[in-house]
Write a protein that holds these residues in place. Structure first.
Motif, mmCIF file in Angstrom:
data_model
loop_
_atom_site.group_PDB
_atom_site.id
_atom_site.type_symbol
_atom_site.label_atom_id
_atom_site.label_comp_id
_atom_site.label_asym_id
_atom_site.label_seq_id
_atom_site.Cartn_x
_atom_site.Cartn_y
_atom_site.Cartn_z
ATOM 1 N N SER A 61 -90.717 43.402 21.441
ATOM 2 C CA SER A 61 -90.510 44.836 21.696
ATOM 3 C C SER A 61 -91.683 45.684 21.227
ATOM 4 C CB SER A 61 -89.224 45.312 21.017
ATOM 5 O OG SER A 61 -89.348 45.234 19.599
ATOM 6 N N CYS A 62 -92.534 45.143 20.341
ATOM 7 C CA CYS A 62 -93.690 45.908 19.882
ATOM 8 C C CYS A 62 -94.697 46.143 21.009
ATOM 9 C CB CYS A 62 -94.377 45.215 18.702
ATOM 10 S SG CYS A 62 -95.146 43.633 19.120
ATOM 11 N N LEU A 113 -100.663 44.619 15.208
ATOM 12 C CA LEU A 113 -99.385 44.007 15.570
ATOM 13 C C LEU A 113 -99.155 42.686 14.848
ATOM 14 C CD1 LEU A 113 -99.381 44.755 19.414
ATOM 15 C CD2 LEU A 113 -98.340 46.077 17.558
ATOM 16 N N PHE A 136 -96.906 49.453 25.690
ATOM 17 C CA PHE A 136 -98.002 49.533 24.727
ATOM 18 C C PHE A 136 -99.375 49.355 25.376
ATOM 19 C CE2 PHE A 136 -100.517 48.184 21.015
ATOM 20 C CZ PHE A 136 -100.106 49.124 20.089
ATOM 21 N N LEU A 141 -97.393 36.255 19.026
ATOM 22 C CA LEU A 141 -96.439 37.135 18.342
ATOM 23 C C LEU A 141 -95.233 36.360 17.821
ATOM 24 C CD1 LEU A 141 -96.372 40.366 20.545
ATOM 25 C CD2 LEU A 141 -96.870 40.255 18.096
ATOM 26 N N LYS A 161 -94.409 36.009 13.885
ATOM 27 C CA LYS A 161 -93.296 36.798 13.352
ATOM 28 C C LYS A 161 -92.006 36.004 13.143
ATOM 29 C CE LYS A 161 -95.622 40.684 13.435
ATOM 30 N NZ LYS A 161 -95.968 41.416 12.201
ATOM 31 N N GLU A 179 -86.721 41.156 19.909
ATOM 32 C CA GLU A 179 -87.144 42.110 18.879
ATOM 33 C C GLU A 179 -88.635 41.989 18.598
ATOM 34 O OE1 GLU A 179 -86.210 43.212 14.186
ATOM 35 O OE2 GLU A 179 -84.961 41.763 15.258
ATOM 36 N N ASP A 205 -93.665 46.969 24.102
ATOM 37 C CA ASP A 205 -93.026 47.834 25.107
ATOM 38 C C ASP A 205 -93.900 49.056 25.379
ATOM 39 O OD1 ASP A 205 -90.993 46.038 24.964
ATOM 40 O OD2 ASP A 205 -89.508 47.391 24.071
#
Length: 533
Positions: free
Chosen positions: A487-488, A525, A492, A278, A282, A484, A490
């Motif tokens: 956080s995707c 994601l 999940f 991630l 990102k 940040e 969280d």
């Protein structure tokens, strides 16, 4: 064997990278051991009083289990290759030191007296007589140390130093025999190759007159031996130069922005790689992965000492094992998180991010036959069979307050014997009848495979074990985008999803990093383009 060939065909680049790392670390360790052992052996060879304590100390170090040495060194030296090399050097010193002393001590005194009689100085006697005559014995010690170094370096993976041990340890954790063989066979071949090379070097550096009799030493034979010596030494020099180039290249390689670690458990490695994917996808940050760092305290010490910047950990584990708080039956998810976040921030300067959603709590499991035989449904039911059942658990569970000591104190349960296993080996032990009860986790993939009965924690002894990222506060201050990006995840991932991912690794043999990456792709994601950048 077909499984091994299939694994190698898919992961040949990764195996090759680990092999080169193993070679580099082994050569460095042996070189340092030689640089210390031979001069020290020469220094004490004529000093009987000094030999006993020096050789005695070396013998004591050799007798201490290698994992114990690693555990002792990590709090002081941290994780990584430096600690691994230091440990291997300690174990490699004794054969070199002892053989150097023995080789120099067993030289015929008449030969030394003759050398002095023709006017040789003490230095000349040492370098032109003593060392050449002792070389066969010294080289035998170096050969032993070389093979020992290759074998010992496999456990360097426990502290994130890399090498072929990474495959062996990962294979044991995931019950993947192909992965184990992919690490063990090259390590074995490398040890044999190291022994062969050192044998050739021994032959090359030993004076010809010590290897051949006068009748064998013809001009043609002497010329052949000298030519062979030049070829051997030239080949070894090329290998050493290559090793030096690799070491220098690694030292000057581009440094990562952040280092992400994980413990040795299957889902820890999956989540650790997921976080790394991630962040790389990102952001523009360069990430170094240090996965499978052994147990809780090795991974946490690495974070505390700045060897890594973040890793996934369980709230209950931090609360009891790291912060030293006693297990508090009935403690809620929120209470545990608040206590963990406050304790880590105040005591260690470590920030706690939001949890991923799954609760991988401890459970005690028995076979269906054992449950029926003793009418076991809850942990309290074990009191009725105190002293009759054998427990299989991890070494960490056996000593942690939220583990066996706490279970015994809270429930009054006593086991006939306690056997320590790692990872999937506990399931092998209970299915083969070696133990009667094992500690499992609610998200274990193998729970889908084996017909085990999970005993209800009817006194709510185990605290919540929600996995979440813990990160060094300086790293988070420097790169706030990390929080940040992560956080995707969280809340999940639920228990069933995590269990399914674990199952794909331990039963279907899929790669842990690939499983985590596929989860990110399947849930939108990340994209293939972001991962490929």
């Amino acid at each position: 064997m077909s499984g091994l060939m299939s694994y190698l065909s898919q992961q040949y680049e990764y195996v090759g990278e680990l092999l080169m790392s193993h070679i580099r670390l082994s050569i460095l360790s042996v070189a340092v051991a030689i640089a210390i052992g031979i001069p020290l052996g020469i220094l004490i060879a004529d000093k009987v009083k000094a030999q006993k304590p020096v050789l005695g100390l070396a013998n004591v170090v050799q007798a201490v289990p290698s994992l114990a040495i690693l555990g002792f060194l990590v709090p002081y030296m941290g994780i990584g290759s430096n600690t691994a090399v230091f440990m291997v050097v300690l174990y490699s010193l004794l054969p070199i030191l002892k053989n150097t002393c023995a080789g120099l001590a067993n030289i015929n005194p008449d030969v030394i007296e003759a050398a002095r009689g023709i006017g040789m100085t003490r230095r000349q006697v040492l370098f032109k007589v003593k060392i050449p005559m002792a070389l066969p014995v010294i080289m035998a010690g170096i050969r032993i140390s070389s093979v020992t170094a290759v074998g010992l370096m496999t456990i360097a993976a426990y502290i994130g130093a890399g090498g072929l041990g990474t495959l062996v340890i990962s294979g044991i954790q995931t019950d993947n025999s192909s992965m184990i063989l992919a690490g063990a066979i090259p390590a074995c071949l490398l040890a044999l190759l190291m022994d062969f090379v050192m044998a050739r070097v021994e032959r090359a550096v030993t004076p010809i007159a010590l290897r051949l009799s006068a009748s064998q030493l013809t001009p043609e034979r002497e010329q052949h031996e000298r030519r062979e010596r030049k070829i051997t030494l030239a080949a070894v020099s090329v290998l050493l130069c290559g090793a030096v180039v690799m070491m220098v290249g690694q030292y000057f390689a581009e440094k990562p922005d952040i280092r992400i670690g994980s413990k040795e458990g299957c889902e820890s490695v999956i989540i650790g790689n997921m976080m790394a994917d991630l962040i790389e996808a990102k952001t523009d940050l360069k990430v170094e992965r240090k996965m499978s760092l052994g147990g809780t305290m090795i991974a946490f010490d690495a974070l505390d000492q700045g060897e890594i910047d973040l890793y996934p950990e369980y709230t209950g584990t931090v609360y009891t094992a790291v912060l030293g708080q006693p297990a508090n039956p009935g403690m809620t998810k929120e209470e545990t998180y608040d206590a963990v976040a406050k304790g880590l921030k105040e005591d260690y300067g470590i920030d706690t991010l939001h949890n991923f959603g799954f609760n991988n709590t401890y459970v005690l499991a028995v076979s269906a036959e054992t449950a029926e035989k003793y009418n076991l449904k809850t942990v309290s039911d074990l009191i009725n069979v105190n002293g009759q059942l054998r427990l299989g658990c991890s070494p960490e569970f056996a000593v942690r307050e939220d583990g066996l000591p706490g279970i015994e104190a809270t429930y009054g349960v006593k086991f006939k014997s306690v056997h320590n296993f790692s990872g999937t080996l506990m399931y092998t032990a209970i299915t083969s009848g070696e133990v009667d009860v094992i500690t499992a986790f609610s998200t274990d993939g193998l729970l889908q495979k084996y017909d085990l009965v999970l005993l209800e924690d009817d006194r709510n002894f185990f605290p919540p074990y929600f996995m979440l990222p813990i990160v060094n506060e300086n790293t988070l201050a420097k790169y706030p985008e990390i929080a940040e990006v992560l956080s995707c995840l969280d809340d999940f991932i639920n228990d069933e999803t995590m269990q399914s991912m674990n199952y794909r690794v331990v039963e279907l043999g899929e790669d842990r990093a690939a499983v985590g990456r596929q989860f990110l792709l399947d849930n939108g994601l990340v994209t293939e383009e972001e991962l490929a950048k």
